[in-house]
Scaffold this motif. Structure first.
Motif, PDB file in Angstrom:
ATOM      1  N   PRO A   1       0.832  -1.211   0.000  1.00 26.35           N
ATOM      2  CA  PRO A   1       0.000   0.000   0.000  1.00 26.35           C
ATOM      3  C   PRO A   1       0.864   1.257   0.000  1.00 26.35           C
ATOM      4  CG  PRO A   1      -0.768  -1.563   1.640  1.00 26.35           C
ATOM      5  CD  PRO A   1       0.537  -2.085   1.130  1.00 26.35           C
ATOM      6  N   LYS A   2       0.442   2.245  -0.795  1.00 24.83           N
ATOM      7  CA  LYS A   2       1.223   3.481  -0.889  1.00 24.83           C
ATOM      8  C   LYS A   2       1.017   4.379   0.323  1.00 24.83           C
ATOM      9  CE  LYS A   2       1.457   3.742  -5.919  1.00 24.83           C
ATOM     10  NZ  LYS A   2       1.191   4.570  -7.119  1.00 24.83           N
ATOM     11  N   GLY A   3      -0.186   4.352   0.873  1.00 23.30           N
ATOM     12  CA  GLY A   3      -0.473   5.244   1.985  1.00 23.30           C
ATOM     13  C   GLY A   3      -1.371   4.593   3.010  1.00 23.30           C
TER      14      GLY A   3
ATOM     15  N   GLY B   1       8.738   2.495  -3.586  1.00 18.32           N
ATOM     16  CA  GLY B   1       9.455   2.249  -2.342  1.00 18.32           C
ATOM     17  C   GLY B   1       9.239   3.277  -1.258  1.00 18.32           C
ATOM     18  N   VAL B   2       8.262   4.166  -1.394  1.00 23.28           N
ATOM     19  CA  VAL B   2       7.992   5.162  -0.365  1.00 23.28           C
ATOM     20  C   VAL B   2       6.577   4.946   0.161  1.00 23.28           C
ATOM     21  CG1 VAL B   2       7.803   7.611   0.176  1.00 23.28           C
ATOM     22  CG2 VAL B   2       9.544   6.827  -1.429  1.00 23.28           C
ATOM     23  N   ILE B   3       6.456   4.705   1.449  1.00 26.33           N
ATOM     24  CA  ILE B   3       5.157   4.522   2.102  1.00 26.33           C
ATOM     25  C   ILE B   3       4.875   5.762   2.940  1.00 26.33           C
ATOM     26  CG2 ILE B   3       3.825   3.105   3.703  1.00 26.33           C
ATOM     27  CD1 ILE B   3       5.598   0.774   2.952  1.00 26.33           C
ATOM     28  N   VAL B   4       3.650   6.265   2.832  1.00 29.21           N
ATOM     29  CA  VAL B   4       3.261   7.475   3.547  1.00 29.21           C
ATOM     30  C   VAL B   4       2.282   7.103   4.642  1.00 29.21           C
ATOM     31  CG1 VAL B   4       2.260   9.779   3.375  1.00 29.21           C
ATOM     32  CG2 VAL B   4       3.594   8.857   1.473  1.00 29.21           C
ATOM     33  N   LEU B   5       2.644   7.395   5.885  1.00 26.40           N
ATOM     34  CA  LEU B   5       1.733   7.269   7.033  1.00 26.40           C
ATOM     35  C   LEU B   5       1.232   8.659   7.386  1.00 26.40           C
ATOM     36  CD1 LEU B   5       3.591   4.847   9.494  1.00 26.40           C
ATOM     37  CD2 LEU B   5       1.683   4.309   8.022  1.00 26.40           C
ATOM     38  N   SER B   6      -0.022   8.764   7.749  1.00 24.99           N
ATOM     39  CA  SER B   6      -0.560  10.053   8.174  1.00 24.99           C
ATOM     40  C   SER B   6      -1.525   9.823   9.319  1.00 24.99           C
ATOM     41  CB  SER B   6      -1.265  10.764   7.016  1.00 24.99           C
ATOM     42  OG  SER B   6      -2.421  10.050   6.627  1.00 24.99           O
ATOM     43  N   ALA B   7      -1.739  10.878  10.097  1.00 24.38           N
ATOM     44  CA  ALA B   7      -2.633  10.799  11.252  1.00 24.38           C
ATOM     45  C   ALA B   7      -3.488  12.050  11.298  1.00 24.38           C
ATOM     46  CB  ALA B   7      -1.825  10.662  12.551  1.00 24.38           C
ATOM     47  N   THR B   8      -4.764  11.876  11.664  1.00 24.23           N
ATOM     48  CA  THR B   8      -5.677  13.007  11.800  1.00 24.23           C
ATOM     49  C   THR B   8      -6.853  12.593  12.672  1.00 24.23           C
ATOM     50  OG1 THR B   8      -7.058  14.581  10.619  1.00 24.23           O
ATOM     51  CG2 THR B   8      -6.949  12.376   9.721  1.00 24.23           C
TER      52      THR B   8
ATOM     53  N   PHE C   1      -4.096   6.936  -0.391  1.00 32.57           N
ATOM     54  CA  PHE C   1      -4.163   6.301   0.927  1.00 32.57           C
ATOM     55  C   PHE C   1      -5.063   5.083   0.791  1.00 32.57           C
ATOM     56  CE2 PHE C   1      -2.727  10.488   2.268  1.00 32.57           C
ATOM     57  CZ  PHE C   1      -1.753  10.133   3.184  1.00 32.57           C
ATOM     58  N   ASP C   2      -4.414   3.939   0.570  1.00 34.63           N
ATOM     59  CA  ASP C   2      -5.160   2.703   0.302  1.00 34.63           C
ATOM     60  C   ASP C   2      -5.846   2.172   1.548  1.00 34.63           C
ATOM     61  OD1 ASP C   2      -4.057   2.023  -2.556  1.00 34.63           O
ATOM     62  OD2 ASP C   2      -2.329   2.592  -1.354  1.00 34.63           O
TER      63      ASP C   2
END
Length: 639
Positions: free
Chosen positions: A228-230, A334-341, A357-358
């Motif tokens: 997953p990308k995000g 090769g870049v995974i993005v984590l986010s929080a809200t 954001f899968d």
């Protein structure tokens, strides 16, 4: 070994570097030199009367020099300096430096000349004092306007030097477009691991799968799976979103970039988009890697009509660049993005779609079993007593997040320390819980005996009504000690429900109105002490009628807006006629439950009086006292 063939050791001591700040100090000293030299031999200032009566009359003045038509410098004849009245200016260094002996401020040259002619009337021309005029530009005048310029240059040199020592490698202040993300590599890694994250089993499983993919990608790629990308972490404040990201940084064996969403937004146009490009550029160079953006709603707000009137919205430009980097025309391998809200409802739909954001991981408030696990984690460093019941603490803290539980454990330890105890007991945890929920006890707050009596009957009314209602939680403690903003409180042992039925709603409204009803039954008057109760009751009644569709007259209609779009509208999402009917049903519901509470209190009037008197005597009563007065509560709460 032959000592003659030994060569003398060269001096390997590094050359001494000259600190540039010493140059600044030397230059500053040279600029201040006129001030210092002027203060060493300051000319004594006199008045016109002293000049006329003491010097001119005795013909002691050799000459007078007028400087810039403002100051008259007075020189005394050398043979007269031996006179005792000139002892203060008779110094050898003055003759060497040829300094004037006295000075006098003149109003104007014409006036001074008239005074001199009048004072020297009758003197021979040879004995009259010569007056010279000169224009003098001192170094002091030049440095007076050079000094501020020097300070300004010194300030900017300091800023540029500090900028070079900062996080920007090139040392230029113009690098504000560079990313400000903090890099956690293998050498500098977070100390938080998945073992420190309790109560988030499902979320941990999904996050651990991402970490496992980075460690063992071949397990997934051989089956054709793509990483997953995000991944977006969504949940109320304090539920552990940032903690989970820290655990990923601690467990992952790849570079981890972390920053806040607000770090993209600056006062300069285009900085946000530039920082997004630079962030992904760094992450791609160190791929595989992870980027964590905390509070992504700072830049990910929905684009719409709200921003239509703005000619250039910096947040929108930053969001567009972020969307392009996540899943644009270019590759993002090769870049995974984590986010929080905690505000997923206001995020742009383009940001939430699959391919960017899968996965959306929802972190809710912990259940009782999860709170037990969280308590065990936060109680590890606490020296607790043998009577501490973690299961009971988890039952007494419904609605507490992980951050609230951590705060409660720390508050209990502080309370025990203030009492000079060697361990933290169950009593300290209960006191900490009461303090967090209700506020600090204010035993010193002065209230009159009449007000105290009203508060006692008010809290006793809550206790009696809730005791005899089927769908109200068990009462644990009643207090009339002022705490926080309230003058009294009734503490319950709440049960956690996923759904709430109409009888539960109505019983809770009736119990909340018990205090106000008791005031009317006993004193035949009401007070303002039920403000908090009325606020809760009104909100519950409106949610019953307008949100949950539990009213027969209005029917199964709901005007709840889960998207948050109606918040921007000035009007209500229903007609005036329907709004009037909703208001009528809410008033009818609250009024009927209020009458029901008064009937209950009238039926149990003697128990109400006994409970109120005990409260006035003890101020705090627990479950044993309640059972002794009201009897055993055999009602089993049912959903």
């Amino acid at each position: 070994m032959n000592k003659k063939n030994e060569k003398p050791l060269k001096n390997t001591k590094p050359p001494m570097k000259v600190n540039p700040y010493w140059i600044y100090i030397l230059f500053l000293f040279l600029m201040l030199a006129p001030y210092l030299s002027g203060s060493l031999f300051k000319t004594q200032e006199i008045s016109w009367l002293t000049l006329e009566t003491t010097m001119l009359t005795a013909q002691d003045v050799e000459k007078i020099v007028i400087i810039n038509k403002e100051i008259a410098e007075i020189y005394i004849k050398e043979d007269r300096l031996s006179d005792p009245k000139y002892q203060s200016v008779n110094k050898p260094e003055r003759s060497i430096l040829s300094k004037p002996h006295y000075s006098l401020k003149i109003g104007s040259v014409e006036s001074f000349e008239r005074k001199m002619e009048k004072a020297q009337e009758g003197f021979d021309k040879e004995k009259q004092v010569e007056i010279f005029y000169t224009t003098r530009t001192s170094l002091f005048n030049i440095l007076s306007w050079l000094f501020p310029i020097f300070l300004l240059l010194l300030f900017w040199m300091f800023i540029f030097r500090r900028q070079g020592q900062g996080r920007f490698s090139s040392g230029s202040i113009m690098n504000f477009g560079k990313s400000t993300a903090k890099l956690a590599s293998k050498d500098v890694r977070s100390k938080v691991t998945f073992d420190d994250v309790a109560g988030l089993k499902e979320a941990k499983i999904e996050i651990m799968e991402i970490v496992d993919f980075l460690k063992h990608p071949e397990t997934y790629t051989k089956l054709g799976a793509k990483i997953p990308k995000g991944v977006m972490l969504v949940g109320p404040p304090g539920t552990g979103k940032t903690l989970l990201a820290k655990a990923v940084a601690g467990e992952a064996q790849v570079p981890f970039f972390s920053l806040s969403g607000s770090e993209f937004v600056e006062m300069f146009v285009g900085v946000g988009a530039s920082r997004v490009r630079d962030l992904f550029k760094q992450a791609k160079e160190k791929a595989p890697s992870i980027i964590f953006i905390d509070e992504i709603d700072a830049i990910g707000r929905a684009r719409g009509k709200v921003n239509a009137l703005q000619s250039n919205d910096e947040r929108e430009n930053t969001l567009n660049q972020l969307l392009t980097e996540l899943d644009g025309f270019g590759t993002n391998t090769g870049v995974i993005v984590l986010s929080a809200t905690n505000r997923a409802d206001i995020l742009d739909k383009a940001l939430l779609r699959p391919g960017r954001f899968d996965r959306h991981i929802y972190l809710e408030l912990p259940t009782k079993q999860e709170r037990e696990a969280i308590f065990k984690v936060h109680l590890k460093p606490v020296i607790k007593g043998s009577d501490v019941d973690i299961s009971l603490l988890a039952s007494l803290t419904p609605g507490f997040s992980g951050a609230d539980i951590a705060n409660m454990c720390n508050e209990a330890a502080l309370i025990a320390a203030r009492k000079a105890r060697k361990q933290v007991d169950q009593e300290d945890f209960l006191e900490a819980r009461d303090r967090i929920v209700g506020g600090l006890e204010r035993k010193g707050k002065l209230i009159s005996s009449k007000e105290k009596k009203i508060v006692a009957y008010h809290e006793a009314g809550h206790a009696v009504v809730s005791w005899f209602l089927e769908n109200v939680e068990s009462l644990v403690k009643v207090s009339i000690i002022p705490r926080g903003k309230s003058l009294g409180a009734a503490w319950y042992l709440p049960e956690e429900h996923q759904i709430i039925t109409k009888p539960q709603f109505t019983d809770r409204i009736c119990a909340a109105l018990g205090g106000r009803a008791a005031e009317e039954v006993v004193f035949n008057e009401i007070s303002s002490g039920a403000l908090d109760d009325l606020e809760k009751v009104t909100k519950q009644a409106y949610s019953m009628v307008a949100y949950y569709g539990l009213d027969k007259e209005i029917g199964p209609l709901s005007f709840y807006d889960s998207t948050g779009e109606n918040e921007r509208l000035l009007g209500k999402p229903y007609s005036e006629y329907l709004g009037k009917r909703i208001d009528e049903e809410v008033i009818r519901l609250i009024t009927s439950e209020y009458e029901r509470a008064k009937i209950l209190l009238t039926t149990h009037r003697s128990q109400l009086e006994e409970l109120a008197q005990l409260l006035l005597k003890q101020e705090v009563i627990d479950k044993k006292d309640l059972e002794q007065i009201l009897g055993k509560r055999d009602i089993v709460n049912s959903i």
